[in-house]
Motif scaffolding. Structure first.
Motif, mmCIF file in Angstrom:
data_model
loop_
_atom_site.group_PDB
_atom_site.id
_atom_site.type_symbol
_atom_site.label_atom_id
_atom_site.label_comp_id
_atom_site.label_asym_id
_atom_site.label_seq_id
_atom_site.Cartn_x
_atom_site.Cartn_y
_atom_site.Cartn_z
ATOM 1 N N THR A 155 0.817 -1.218 0.000
ATOM 2 C CA THR A 155 0.000 0.000 0.000
ATOM 3 C C THR A 155 0.850 1.268 0.000
ATOM 4 N N GLU A 156 2.146 1.136 0.242
ATOM 5 C CA GLU A 156 3.023 2.303 0.288
ATOM 6 C C GLU A 156 3.348 2.839 -1.110
ATOM 7 N N THR A 157 3.164 2.024 -2.127
ATOM 8 C CA THR A 157 3.534 2.436 -3.489
ATOM 9 C C THR A 157 2.390 3.214 -4.132
ATOM 10 N N PRO A 158 2.621 4.472 -4.495
ATOM 11 C CA PRO A 158 1.571 5.263 -5.149
ATOM 12 C C PRO A 158 1.507 4.955 -6.641
ATOM 13 N N ASP A 308 6.317 -5.749 -4.523
ATOM 14 C CA ASP A 308 5.487 -5.400 -5.682
ATOM 15 C C ASP A 308 4.146 -4.845 -5.217
ATOM 16 N N LEU A 309 3.611 -3.942 -6.034
ATOM 17 C CA LEU A 309 2.357 -3.275 -5.685
ATOM 18 C C LEU A 309 1.182 -4.243 -5.647
ATOM 19 N N ALA A 341 8.021 1.032 2.190
ATOM 20 C CA ALA A 341 8.176 2.273 1.427
ATOM 21 C C ALA A 341 9.447 2.279 0.593
ATOM 22 N N THR A 342 10.375 1.387 0.917
ATOM 23 C CA THR A 342 11.660 1.363 0.195
ATOM 24 C C THR A 342 11.450 1.133 -1.293
ATOM 25 N N THR A 343 10.548 0.198 -1.607
ATOM 26 C CA THR A 343 10.301 -0.129 -3.020
ATOM 27 C C THR A 343 9.847 1.092 -3.792
ATOM 28 N N LYS A 348 10.729 4.754 -8.243
ATOM 29 C CA LYS A 348 10.875 6.100 -8.789
ATOM 30 C C LYS A 348 12.089 6.175 -9.703
ATOM 31 N N GLU A 349 13.190 5.611 -9.226
ATOM 32 C CA GLU A 349 14.415 5.612 -10.029
ATOM 33 C C GLU A 349 14.229 4.755 -11.286
ATOM 34 N N GLU A 350 13.627 3.579 -11.085
ATOM 35 C CA GLU A 350 13.405 2.677 -12.222
ATOM 36 C C GLU A 350 12.470 3.318 -13.248
ATOM 37 N N ALA A 351 11.384 3.914 -12.760
ATOM 38 C CA ALA A 351 10.420 4.547 -13.671
ATOM 39 C C ALA A 351 11.045 5.734 -14.386
#
Length: 501
Positions: A155-158, A308-309, A341-343, A348-351
């Protein structure tokens, strides 16, 4: 739907849980602006009160899901609760439809599968159209479609982390983010920009069973096959635009928001893995260790990994509970190796790197496409010029032919008239000649008759003269026969009139 989430418990504990859930429902509804019921009507104004809690505007990203027919189950409800936790964390509005909304006109299925698949594009289309009717500053910018059999694990991944940068002009027309696996495009989870292009795409998807009815008799899937045809088939209407429409959509990594709980879809012998109940050995731990499905240990890019999300249970309809129950319990446990939240920062970097490369490639592709389009236009102009010249020459030749035909026709008519006159003149001359000949014959005949009459007259006169001479001679020689001579004399006097007759 929340009542369904309460399992068999003691009465006092059940009441306590119910009160707690009511409090949570009231708090989320009034504070976070998250949709917890499933009857939200497209176009109805949704009150957003997220600023009371977060001090910032509600997200411009929303979600849409259909949970109709067989998807209206307890395990699906618990999966949707994982979305509600995610929505509450990031301020997402979530539209959920519980009822089939499409008639048999397009809902026929050669395999007689459960109805509801075409409600997906219909409902999604209605949401996007309703958003477009709002003032631009109030509408959602992106909408993620999530199949009901998806479960939020982190749930931490927006959702915003996966979207193309808003400051990139090259990516400003990218309206669709979708993933692929061994079956091609996977429409279980995808992101659509709220735009007219998205409306057109969804309209085409929804109408696909009508205008491509023969294909539906061979397709393995339903709406997913429609997406596949429209986006990638050379016969698609989208293939007739520059770049064949590829500047409007991008294939993104499947693990961004559409991970699968299997490393391979089939066992080595060809058996469909989701066709069997999940065993403890199949319950993936989200690492590079994989279930021995006979294909070796290579980790595929769609296999779910810790952090993973989402995990998506595509194709498990007949054994869905067996697969989803353990994963739902894992998600509800909120384990740090999964929910962290680390993922988000790694993503962000990967995207950012992904979109940088995509932008560079898109710029190159657009430049190539522009050159190709210019060459096509130039070739088209040359073709048109050539065709125009050929047409002019053809028209000129045709004009000359028609003029020659006209001249020949006039000459023919003139010759025919002259021939007619000549024929009439000949007839007149022939008639005159014939009349002359007839007249000449008549004159000749009359002349002959006159000659004959003259001859007869001469003959009669000669006869008379002879007779007279004979009488005279007789009288002289025989005076005694005066009576006989008188008779002969009378006879000779009658002879000329008889001769004339």
């Amino acid at each position: 739907m929340l009542i369904h989430g309460i399992h068999r418990t003691k009465p006092a504990k059940a009441v306590l849980v119910l009160l707690l859930l009511c409090f949570v429902w009231a708090w989320l509804s009034n504070v976070q602006g998250v949709r917890l019921t499933d009857d939200l009507i497209p176009g109805r104004h949704h009150v957003d009160k997220s600023t009371k809690h977060t001090g910032k505007l509600r997200s411009r990203v929303g979600k849409v899901t259909v949970a109709a027919n067989k998807l209206a189950s307890d395990v699906i409800h618990r999966a949707l609760l994982s979305h509600e936790r995610h929505n509450a964390r990031h301020g997402y509005v979530h539209y959920i439809a519980e009822h089939q909304a499409v008639s048999g006109l397009i809902e026929h299925d050669r395999l007689h599968r459960a109805k509801g698949a075409w409600t997906k594009p219909a409902y999604l289309l209605s949401i996007i159209v309703a958003e477009l009717e709002k003032p631009e500053e109030e509408r959602l910018e992106w909408i993620y479609w999530f199949d009901a059999d998806t479960l939020v694990m982190n749930t931490e991944t927006p959702l915003e982390v996966f979207l193309p940068p808003a400051n990139s002009s090259a990516l400003s027309e990218v309206d669709l983010l979708i993933t692929t696996n061994w079956d091609g495009l996977n429409s279980g989870v995808f992101a659509l920009r709220v735009s007219p292009w998205s409306v057109s795409l969804l309209s085409a998807v929804l109408a696909y069973p009508i205008y491509e009815a023969p294909r539906t008799q061979k397709d393995r899937f339903r709406d997913q096959s429609a997406f596949q045809f429209l986006l990638e088939n050379g016969e698609s209407p989208l293939a007739n635009v520059p770049m064949k429409g590829r500047d409007r959509w991008v294939k993104v990594p499947m693990r961004w928001f559409n991970s699968l709980p299997v490393n391979n879809a089939f066992f080595k012998n060809g058996t469909w893995i989701f066709g069997k109940n999940m065993t403890k050995a199949m319950f993936d731990n989200g690492t590079t260790e994989v279930f021995d499905d006979g294909h070796g240990g290579k980790v595929n890019p769609w296999k779910v990994m810790q952090g993973d999300l989402v995990v998506h249970f595509a194709g498990s309809s007949n054994v869905r509970d067996s697969w989803m129950e353990p994963w739902v319990e894992r998600a509800e446990a909120n384990l740090p190796e999964w929910n962290n939240a680390t993922t988000k920062y790694l993503l962000k970097e990967e995207a950012a790197e992904f979109w940088k490369k995509t932008e560079e490639q898109l710029v190159i592709d657009k430049a190539k496409s522009k050159i190709e389009e210019e060459q096509k236009k130039k070739a088209q102009k040359e073709r048109e010029k050539k065709e125009k010249k050929e047409k002019e020459e053809k028209d000129k030749a045709e004009k000359e032919r028609l003029e020659q035909v006209r001249i020949e026709k006039e000459q023919k008519a003139k010759d025919a008239a002259e021939k007619k006159i000549a024929t009439a003149e000949k007839k007149r001359l022939d008639a005159e000649n014939k009349a002359i000949q007839k007249h000449d014959k008549k004159l000749a005949k009359e002349k002959v008759q006159e000659q004959k009459a003259s001859a007869r007259a001469q003959k009669a006169a000669l006869a008379k003269q002879t007779a007279t001479q004979l009488i005279t001679d007789t009288a002289r020689s025989h005076p005694a026969n005066k009576t006989a001579v008188a008779s002969v004399s009378t006879a000779t006097q009658l002879t000329p009139s008889s001769a004339s007759r």
